[in-house]
Design an enzyme around this catalytic site. Structure first.
Site, mmCIF file in Angstrom:
data_model
loop_
_atom_site.group_PDB
_atom_site.id
_atom_site.type_symbol
_atom_site.label_atom_id
_atom_site.label_comp_id
_atom_site.label_asym_id
_atom_site.label_seq_id
_atom_site.Cartn_x
_atom_site.Cartn_y
_atom_site.Cartn_z
ATOM 1 N N ARG A 176 2.681 1.374 -6.840
ATOM 2 C CA ARG A 176 4.003 1.332 -6.217
ATOM 3 C C ARG A 176 3.867 1.469 -4.705
ATOM 4 O O ARG A 176 2.865 1.986 -4.212
ATOM 5 C CB ARG A 176 4.848 2.512 -6.681
ATOM 6 C CG ARG A 176 4.927 2.685 -8.162
ATOM 7 C CD ARG A 176 5.815 3.859 -8.510
ATOM 8 N NE ARG A 176 5.165 5.129 -8.240
ATOM 9 C CZ ARG A 176 5.708 6.308 -8.535
ATOM 10 N NH1 ARG A 176 6.904 6.363 -9.098
ATOM 11 N NH2 ARG A 176 5.074 7.436 -8.265
ATOM 12 N N ASP A 228 6.560 2.976 -1.531
ATOM 13 C CA ASP A 228 7.839 3.654 -1.334
ATOM 14 C C ASP A 228 8.804 2.819 -0.490
ATOM 15 O O ASP A 228 8.412 1.824 0.129
ATOM 16 C CB ASP A 228 7.604 4.997 -0.628
ATOM 17 C CG ASP A 228 7.094 6.059 -1.599
ATOM 18 O OD1 ASP A 228 7.269 5.889 -2.817
ATOM 19 O OD2 ASP A 228 6.515 7.064 -1.127
ATOM 20 N N ARG A 277 0.047 8.514 4.439
ATOM 21 C CA ARG A 277 1.050 8.967 5.407
ATOM 22 C C ARG A 277 0.773 10.392 5.882
ATOM 23 O O ARG A 277 1.046 10.731 7.042
ATOM 24 C CB ARG A 277 2.455 8.837 4.818
ATOM 25 C CG ARG A 277 2.915 7.372 4.731
ATOM 26 C CD ARG A 277 4.183 7.195 3.923
ATOM 27 N NE ARG A 277 5.272 7.976 4.467
ATOM 28 C CZ ARG A 277 6.458 8.113 3.852
ATOM 29 N NH1 ARG A 277 6.668 7.508 2.689
ATOM 30 N NH2 ARG A 277 7.398 8.831 4.399
#
Lengths: 247, 247
Positions: free
Chosen positions: A51, A53, A198
């Site tokens: 996935r 975000d 991140r």
């Protein structure tokens, strides 16, 4: 039935993320809608390498799906692109053995994180990079980055919101590329935890601001505590760049 | 009261254009809302060098307004930027004589038109350039561009939806810059008619495709008929780059 592997790019700005969810536009939903139109309304399930975000971009996301259609592999990009919105593009497609799985066959990934360094924010880059108004100490960023390369327990660099038990991962590359006002972090590894890139980016930015000393990386890793690392850098700077598969 | 001149950039993608209108978000409205907040709710009228259409960007739009506030010129960008949405940026501000007028004092403008040349469209450039799937003949584009430089009646390069009578304008520069997959048309002149740069871009793209011969430019100009020139190229490729003022 044939299995198709596709390399896709998308601008994540106007998506609520890759994975289908009840509220919000998603990349998976747009792909499955386009495929349903090509399959006379039959649902075609799409599986991605992983996935992404909301707001996160992809240069080289990989997906697979099975189809009874007799379209040659190299004609699929044009066929699918004509059905897709303009913020998703199928770059390449090929017929692969049924044993191929976009997620389970992946041997590694490269992510890139873009930082725009200028006293003023840039209206044209607001959705495509993280704005940093201060000049970063790039030598400190590079030194800190070097300590993250290798096999470590990345608990401190993983969102607390995760069920994964084993948090040992291997970073094979962490380059700091500097060009004009843009800094790009290029991170490759065998696998990544939730928000790992991140949090790495956020910690390296703090190293560049002098808030974290490069040597602190050892302590942060050893502490296995999310609170020790830097902030999670914003989604708009992150790009899933490439997914690697063995032969 | 002091008169402020500001140079502003905006990403036109999510605006219905520069000028205030009943429906749709506009640049002028956002500027005036930000100024009203700074002036305790009093309305401050903003005047620009000219309008830009929906989807058209600005690197260097110029505006002026009058204010009783005692903020030094060089502090205005930070003050205003803190009140503005992230797709508008005030780059520079200075106190100017009351005789300065963003529109009437302008001596000329430069626009740039960006073309992205690749068989595939690019999800990240869809709002920031015009996609051209064919390779353009740049020699033909340059030759055609050369015939537009100078003082001409540009009726053929002006939207029929205009009240302006005198359609004679002077183009002082029309450069074709080629870098990788990107082609940039740089057009400077004393003044521009409605849609003039987009019609010039559309006609030069047709020259690049071989649909218009460079020499046809003479006939198109002489015919003074909008139907003779090429299509109006899409808004997303256009940037108001700079506004020139005399001393």
């Amino acid at each position: 039935m044939k299995r198709l592997k596709c390399i896709i790019s998308y601008d994540g700005s106007l998506f609520a993320g890759y994975q289908i969810q009840p509220n919000g536009r998603t990349v998976q939903e747009e792909l499955e809608k386009a495929l349903a139109r090509m399959h006379k309304g039959s649902q075609v399930k799409v599986t991605a390498s992983g996935r992404t975000d909301a707001g996160v971009h992809a240069e080289g996301q990989v997906i697979h799906f099975d189809t009874p259609l007799a379209i040659p592999g190299d004609r699929w990009p044009t066929a699918l692109n004509s059905q897709l919105p303009k913020d998703i593009l199928v770059r390449k497609a090929e017929i692969v053995p049924e044993s191929f799985h976009a997620r389970f066959s992946a041997a590694g990934k490269e992510y890139r994180y873009k930082i725009y360094q200028d006293p003023f924010r840039n209206p044209f880059k607001r959705m495509y990079s993280c704005h940093c108004p201060y000049e970063l100490d790039l030598q400190a960023v590079e030194e800190a980055a070097g300590f993250l390369i290798g096999t470590h327990d990345f608990t401190s660099f993983c969102s607390a919101k995760t069920d994964v038990q084993d948090k040992v991962r291997t970073i094979t590359k962490l380059e700091v590329i500097h060009c004009g006002k843009e800094i790009e972090l290029r991170v490759a590894g065998s696998g990544f935890l939730y928000n790992m890139v991140r949090i790495i980016a956020g910690t390296l930015i703090e190293a560049g601001k002098g808030k974290v000393a490069p040597n602190d990386i050892h302590t942060i890793l050893a502490g296995r505590d999310r609170a020790l690392a830097g902030k999670t850098a914003p989604a708009e700077g992150l790009y899933l760049w490439e997914v690697f598969y063995g032969n």
